[in-house]
Design an enzyme around this catalytic site. Structure first.
Site, PDB file in Angstrom:
ATOM      1  N   CYS A 251       0.866  -1.177   0.000  1.00  0.00           N
ATOM      2  CA  CYS A 251       0.000   0.000   0.000  1.00  0.00           C
ATOM      3  C   CYS A 251       0.908   1.236   0.000  1.00  0.00           C
ATOM      4  O   CYS A 251       1.803   1.343   0.847  1.00  0.00           O
ATOM      5  CB  CYS A 251      -0.872  -0.022   1.243  1.00  0.00           C
ATOM      6  SG  CYS A 251      -1.585   1.603   1.568  1.00  0.00           S
TER       7      CYS A 251
ATOM      8  N   GLU B  79       5.815   0.077 -13.127  1.00  0.00           N
ATOM      9  CA  GLU B  79       4.377  -0.021 -13.429  1.00  0.00           C
ATOM     10  C   GLU B  79       3.491   0.173 -12.202  1.00  0.00           C
ATOM     11  O   GLU B  79       2.830  -0.773 -11.736  1.00  0.00           O
ATOM     12  CB  GLU B  79       4.060  -1.364 -14.084  1.00  0.00           C
ATOM     13  CG  GLU B  79       4.658  -1.516 -15.461  1.00  0.00           C
ATOM     14  CD  GLU B  79       4.138  -2.739 -16.220  1.00  0.00           C
ATOM     15  OE1 GLU B  79       3.662  -3.680 -15.575  1.00  0.00           O
ATOM     16  OE2 GLU B  79       4.215  -2.734 -17.441  1.00  0.00           O
TER      17      GLU B  79
ATOM     18  N   GLU C  84       9.676  -1.278 -22.317  1.00  0.00           N
ATOM     19  CA  GLU C  84       9.486  -2.730 -22.405  1.00  0.00           C
ATOM     20  C   GLU C  84       8.723  -2.988 -23.688  1.00  0.00           C
ATOM     21  O   GLU C  84       7.642  -2.420 -23.900  1.00  0.00           O
ATOM     22  CB  GLU C  84       8.658  -3.273 -21.233  1.00  0.00           C
ATOM     23  CG  GLU C  84       9.386  -3.266 -19.913  1.00  0.00           C
ATOM     24  CD  GLU C  84       8.573  -3.919 -18.791  1.00  0.00           C
ATOM     25  OE1 GLU C  84       7.673  -4.737 -19.090  1.00  0.00           O
ATOM     26  OE2 GLU C  84       8.840  -3.596 -17.630  1.00  0.00           O
TER      27      GLU C  84
ATOM     28  N   TYR D 193       7.112 -18.805 -19.106  1.00  0.00           N
ATOM     29  CA  TYR D 193       6.612 -19.049 -20.473  1.00  0.00           C
ATOM     30  C   TYR D 193       6.684 -17.810 -21.362  1.00  0.00           C
ATOM     31  O   TYR D 193       6.249 -17.833 -22.499  1.00  0.00           O
ATOM     32  CB  TYR D 193       5.161 -19.538 -20.414  1.00  0.00           C
ATOM     33  CG  TYR D 193       5.029 -20.938 -19.876  1.00  0.00           C
ATOM     34  CD1 TYR D 193       5.663 -22.002 -20.511  1.00  0.00           C
ATOM     35  CD2 TYR D 193       4.277 -21.199 -18.736  1.00  0.00           C
ATOM     36  CE1 TYR D 193       5.557 -23.296 -20.029  1.00  0.00           C
ATOM     37  CE2 TYR D 193       4.157 -22.485 -18.247  1.00  0.00           C
ATOM     38  CZ  TYR D 193       4.796 -23.533 -18.896  1.00  0.00           C
ATOM     39  OH  TYR D 193       4.688 -24.800 -18.417  1.00  0.00           O
TER      40      TYR D 193
HETATM   41  C1  GAL Z   1       5.278  -5.939 -17.575  1.00  0.00           C
HETATM   42  C2  GAL Z   1       6.194  -5.824 -16.360  1.00  0.00           C
HETATM   43  C3  GAL Z   1       7.391  -6.727 -16.498  1.00  0.00           C
HETATM   44  C4  GAL Z   1       6.959  -8.108 -16.924  1.00  0.00           C
HETATM   45  C5  GAL Z   1       6.214  -7.998 -18.225  1.00  0.00           C
HETATM   46  C6  GAL Z   1       5.790  -9.338 -18.779  1.00  0.00           C
HETATM   47  O1  GAL Z   1       3.990  -5.505 -17.270  1.00  0.00           O
HETATM   48  O2  GAL Z   1       6.644  -4.508 -16.164  1.00  0.00           O
HETATM   49  O3  GAL Z   1       8.064  -6.793 -15.250  1.00  0.00           O
HETATM   50  O4  GAL Z   1       6.159  -8.649 -15.935  1.00  0.00           O
HETATM   51  O5  GAL Z   1       5.055  -7.227 -18.015  1.00  0.00           O
HETATM   52  O6  GAL Z   1       5.071  -9.182 -19.982  1.00  0.00           O
END
Ligand code: GAL
Length: 641
Positions: free
Chosen positions: A109, A144, A298, A348
């Site tokens: 939290c 995130e 990412e 996976y």
């Molecule tokens: C994102 C996250 C990453 C990993 C990824 C997998 O949302 O920031 O740490 O979990 O997804 O797709």
């Protein structure tokens, strides 16, 4: 500098001897950046206030010796088990009152004092340690915020802080009671401590309380991020600061979260979205949040593991996604992740390499991207002339009381956006308070909350020649989420659109057969040739100074006005009273977009000398335009010298 490519790398997942091999392979893939550290608090601080950075120093050295630049992350998404054990109250509580368990991430939290104190101290230590490191170029704060529905917590700490937040916002209980309309169902509060957080009740809770709780919860994480930004600015003054935002996410007000960052970063996972248009919509939103280039920090590299279905992706798709991000103004694309993990919750999920260390499809496509970019200059995305207003408070207010389960603010915005995208017309998203100068068309979709003073600004822009397209469900409620006492739409909007809304109604789907005589209808028309179906929502309009563009054709609404146009100065204001099913066809009929969708995505970018470049992307396996399946091309259009 042309756009960068990179990947997420977790040295803590691999044996030390492997690091140099990995670093070398990443360079061979043409990558120049690695992002690391976001889940390694347990290794950085294995015991309270005992820090361990030797392993990380070594990893940073190995990576930087191979020529890779480092993006450091603060590790606050995963507090170590000792901290969670010592302070069980820092674990998030669900709306059902159940405290979440551990052995996962984001179980915390953001309002609890022990978590905030521990986060502050690890961030202080790590930013002092790497704040001047020559291989580090910047920082990602946390990871995130809000992922997996974790923005809102309902614990005792949140209750107290919510009450403080309300006292600050409203100043007095009388004002709050008035603003929330607590007299309804007799819930007038006589002391701040009586105000609950949302919870389980048999009948709905006060909608103003619930909307404010969303604002409060979002503000909590914005403040938590700010605490980290302040430390970073002090300890790492030369480094940039970002945070990774998510696909189709709205538990946080991203306009506010973006504000204090140098730029926004985004985690691009197209398999969580419906189609390439929605991918571009999210990317365009990211650029719009700060009106500047952003990072994809990412990038989905192939199959993921968290979707209901997890197919692999066709050859060329990862390269296409990468260039699609550049088309939207990304200045870096960082693949997630280097090698597929052999441990933990994401085994996976693909990476650039397979479990056995051999290259996977994304590795070859990253290499191809590096070759594509080698001869390109730095290309920027110019501002768009079409703006779509996007507002989290509006989204929340509607989500809390949609009036029909089909009404999704996001889907409505997406439908509007997609129409422009299919015509290759660039779009910027705008906050409610945006200055509209520079746009020629602005769409205001379901702006349900009235912002005092806003309409005057819109009017001056329209008078100068702007086209404002306002849609149903606008100007209905005050900011505290109670209905306006004005004739709809309120806040001065009636004058601007030159019409009133007389009735509003949800439109049940055709499969809903109860009360057939009570259906608003299903079609609007402007003469026999111009007929459009509508669904979900319909309002009947009474024009005052506007003129009618479309009438309702059938059902209860037959003969009533559905769409109006109002000339104001040099410009015009359109009010669209119903949710047309095929918005693209409707928009094409008004001349706002081209009649047929373009076969490929075409984006015009600009180099620093001001020359225009055309980036063409084929989002399908089949040849289209001049491109082969999943083809990409850059072409210089003009010399500006
Ligand atoms: C994102 C996250 C990453 C990993 C990824 C997998 O949302 O920031 O740490 O979990 O997804 O797709």
């Amino acid at each position: 500098m042309p756009p960068l490519t990179g990947c997420a790398y977790y040295p803590e997942h691999w044996l030390v001897d492997q690091w140099a091999v990995d670093a070398q392979r990443l360079r061979e893939a043409g990558l120049s950046v690695v992002r690391r550290g976001e889940f390694a608090w347990d290794k950085m601080e294995p015991q309270p206030e005992q820090y361990s950075f030797d392993w990380l120093d070594h990893a940073v050295e190995v990576l930087s010796q191979a020529g890779l630049k480092i993006v450091m992350c603060t590790p606050t998404a995963t507090p170590p088990p000792w901290l969670l054990h010592q302070y069980p109250e820092i674990r998030r509580v669900g709306i059902d009152g159940v405290r979440v368990s551990t052995a996962s991430r984001r179980v915390i939290c953001g309002s609890t004092a022990p978590y905030r104190a521990a986060a502050r101290s690890i961030v202080d230590v790590i930013t002092r340690h790497y704040g001047h490191h020559p291989a580090v170029i910047g920082w990602q704060v946390d990871n995130e915020f809000g992922v997996g529905e974790t923005t809102r917590c309902y614990c005792d700490s949140c209750r107290v802080r919510f009450q403080e937040w309300l006292a600050e916002r409203y100043g007095s209980l009388d004002i709050l009671n008035q603003a929330w309309g607590t007299q309804f169902w007799g819930t007038t509060f006589t002391d701040w401590t009586q105000i609950p957080v949302p919870g389980i009740t048999t009948e709905p809770q006060n909608p103003s309380l619930r909307l404010d709780y969303r604002r409060f919860s979002s503000d909590t994480w914005v403040a938590f991020q700010q605490m980290q930004i302040d430390l970073l600015r002090a300890n790492a003054p030369q480094h940039w600061i970002t945070h990774n935002f998510m696909i189709r996410h709205w538990s946080l007000d991203y306009w506010k979260l973006a504000q204090a960052l140098d730029f926004v970063s985004y985690d691009n996972y197209p398999h969580g979205l419906n189609d390439p248009a929605e991918v571009s919509m999210n990317l365009d939103l990211m650029r719009s949040l700060k009106k500047r280039s952003f990072w994809v920090i990412e990038q989905q590299p192939g199959r993921v593991n968290w979707h209901p279905y997890n197919p692999s992706v066709p050859p060329g798709q990862v390269r296409v996604w990468t260039h699609q991000a550049y088309a939207a103004g990304a200045s870096a694309v960082v693949y997630f992740r280097e090698r597929a993990s052999r441990i933990g919750q994401e085994q996976y999920h693909t990476g650039l390499f397979k479990w056995d260390g051999t290259p996977d499809q994304a590795y070859y496509e990253a290499q191809q991207v590096a070759r594509d970019l080698a001869s390109l200059p730095d290309l920027a995305r110019p501002s768009a002339q079409v703006g779509i207003i996007f507002d989290y408070d509006d989204l929340w207010s509607i989500e809390l009381e949609p009036m029909t389960q089909e009404f999704s603010y996001w889907n409505w915005v997406r439908q509007i956006y997609t129409a422009f995208w299919q015509s290759n017309i660039p779009v910027d998203f705008l906050p409610r308070e945006a200055d509209l100068t520079g746009c020629d068309t602005v769409i205001v979709p379901a702006a349900i909350l009235i912002h005092p003073g806003e309409v005057g600004k819109w009017r001056s822009w329209v008078e100068q020649g702007g086209r404002l397209i306002v849609t149903f469900r606008s100007g209905v409620r005050e900011l505290s989420n109670i209905a306006t006492a004005e004739t709809l739409p309120g806040g001065g909007l009636s004058d601007l659109i030159g019409a009133h809304v007389s009735q509003f109604s949800s439109v049940p789907p055709a499969t809903y057969t109860a009360w057939p005589d009570h259906r608003p209808g299903s079609q609007i028309s402007a003469g026999a040739e111009s007929v459009f179906n509508y669904h979900i929502w319909a309002e009947t309009l009474t024009p005052i100074t506007a003129h009618t563009l479309y009438h309702y054709r059938d059902g209860l609404n037959a003969g009533e006005v559905a769409v109006t146009q109002h000339r104001v100065g040099q410009g015009e204001v359109i009010y669209l009273g119903c949710w047309v099913e095929d918005f693209a066809r409707f928009a094409a009929a008004q001349g706002w977009i081209t009649a047929a969708p373009a076969p490929v995505q075409i984006t015009t970018l600009q180099d620093v000398a001001g020359s225009a470049w055309q980036l063409s992307i084929n989002h399908s396996l089949h040849p289209a335009g001049n491109l082969e399946g999943y083809g990409v091309s850059y072409e210089k259009l003009s010399d500006n010298d």
